[in-house]
Design a protein around this motif. Structure first.
Motif: not given
Length: 407
Positions: A129, A132, A136, A217, A220-222
């Motif tokens: 995380r 990530k 980001h 990750l 996936t989140e975006n």
């Protein structure tokens, strides 16, 4: 089948590549970092470690945004330039004793999700995380994931031919590593190489599991958001033939004997191992199921007495055997990833390092292992298993700032 992707790399200009590129931030001590930041305005450390006041009070988000801002400064100043079109790179790293040659390319996050790209290490959620969030906010990565592919004669011959051409970069670092890079930008070469990897059924992550997991990750989140960059579905990787990587062991050093005396400890070991005192001989194992040990000024050879018949590849790994027979039952170590009583020394360092650490009194005992091999890594990955923590230390390692993969 494996999908590799050419990319529009952001990279240093030819005249500044030796000044821009640097080792991983963690490889430098505070004095070295201060010196490079003071006297080398082109070092990529300026990007990785942007100037700010009271770093303990700066949030990760703010720091990562400052990293992105500093990267943009390097671009505006012409220190870094972007390729005109998607390309691959052929990258050779040469040391005094070893030479590595691989292909820098994007690999597909979808392949990672569908197990075309296989893994053998576990990841820590907080590290995934954290990186990530770095991806980001900074919107780039500069350290490729090390990826193995099965030896391919056609690709090997192609690499030899391409290395006859004039390189894009060719420079040597202060650590006496030579870095030579060729840009693969001819459409016929790009297409041919892409098709060659499309015929390879599986790739294996050798090093960089957290970086790939973080990229997945983030994607996936975006996934419901529109991305403005072509690289958001892929990860920069260094693809290398499996016979060309170098695998070292991670040796173990432990702070105490779990309240055992030296005599008690040796007696407990003798229940499972043949224990031979090598005294001052710098002894390390020469085959599987042998272990070296340094304790109270002497080296010992430990050979497992009862080799259990098992189909489990994990139970055949020396790192697992040492944990099952010594570290857990005798020394009381449970969580090898987080227990403060154990530390690790990579096998590319001399065993004299272990001797000195124990002799200094900070550690009570050290263990030397025999290196894991490629076949064992692949068997673990093929069976969707996870190796014990710190089972392998794999080379090559990469310079930062040579290739920047914007996402």
């Amino acid at each position: 089948m494996a999908k590799i992707i050419p990319f529009k790399g952001l990279r240093p200009t030819r005249d500044k590549v030796g000044l821009v590129s640097c080792r991983s931030f963690e490889d430098y001590n505070a004095v070295e970092i201060a010196y490079l930041l003071e006297y080398n305005p082109f070092s990529f450390l300026h990007v990785l470690n942007p100037a700010y006041v009271n770093p303990s009070k700066v949030t990760y988000d703010k720091r990562y945004k400052m990293v992105a801002a500093k990267l943009n400064d390097f671009k505006k100043e012409g220190i870094l330039i972007t390729e005109d079109k998607p390309v691959y790179y052929l990258y050779q790293i040469s040391t005094k004793t070893w030479s590595f040659t691989g292909i820098v390319a994007g690999t597909s996050i979808e392949d990672y999700q569908s197990n075309v790209i296989k893994k053998h290490e576990d990841t820590l959620e907080f590290r995934v995380r954290l990186f990530k969030e770095y991806l980001h906010h900074s919107k780039f990565n500069t350290e490729p994931v090390l990826m193995m592919y099965p030896d391919q004669q056609d690709i090997e011959q192609w690499i030899k031919t391409k290395k006859d051409a004039k390189p894009l970069y060719d420079f040597t670092t202060v650590t006496k590593e030579r870095h030579t890079i060729w840009k693969i930008d001819e459409d016929t070469d790009v297409t041919w190489l892409t098709e060659q990897f499309a015929n390879i059924s599986e790739l294996y992550i050798a090093d960089g599991h957290h970086r790939f997991a973080s990229a997945e990750l983030l994607q996936t989140e975006n996934e419901n958001a529109e991305s403005t960059h072509v690289h958001h579905n892929s990860v920069m990787t260094y693809l290398i033939a499996e016979s060309n990587i170098k695998i070292y062991e991670f040796n173990r050093i432990i702070h105490d004997l779990n309240n055992h005396t030296k005599e008690e400890f040796l007696k407990l070991l003798s229940n499972k191992f043949t224990v031979v005192n090598k005294e001052q001989q710098l002894w390390k194992p020469a085959k599987k199921m042998e272990f070296g040990m340094y304790l109270d000024g002497d080296f010992y050879a430990l050979t497992l007495k009862d080799v259990k018949e098992t189909d489990s590849i994990l139970q055949q790994l020396d790192a697992q055997i040492l944990y099952d027979e010594v570290l857990n039952p005798i020394l009381g170590l449970d969580d090898l990833r987080n227990d403060a009583r154990i530390d690790y020394v990579p096998g590319n360092e001399s065993i004299v390092t272990i001797k000195e650490l124990v002799d200094d009194g900070e550690y009570e005992v050290g263990f030397m292992l025999y290196p894991t091999n490629v076949s064992e890594i692949k068997q673990v990955a093929d069976n969707d298993l996870i190796m014990p923590p710190k089972s392998t230390y794999i080379e090559p390692k990469f310079m930062n700032g040579l290739f920047i993969y914007e996402i």
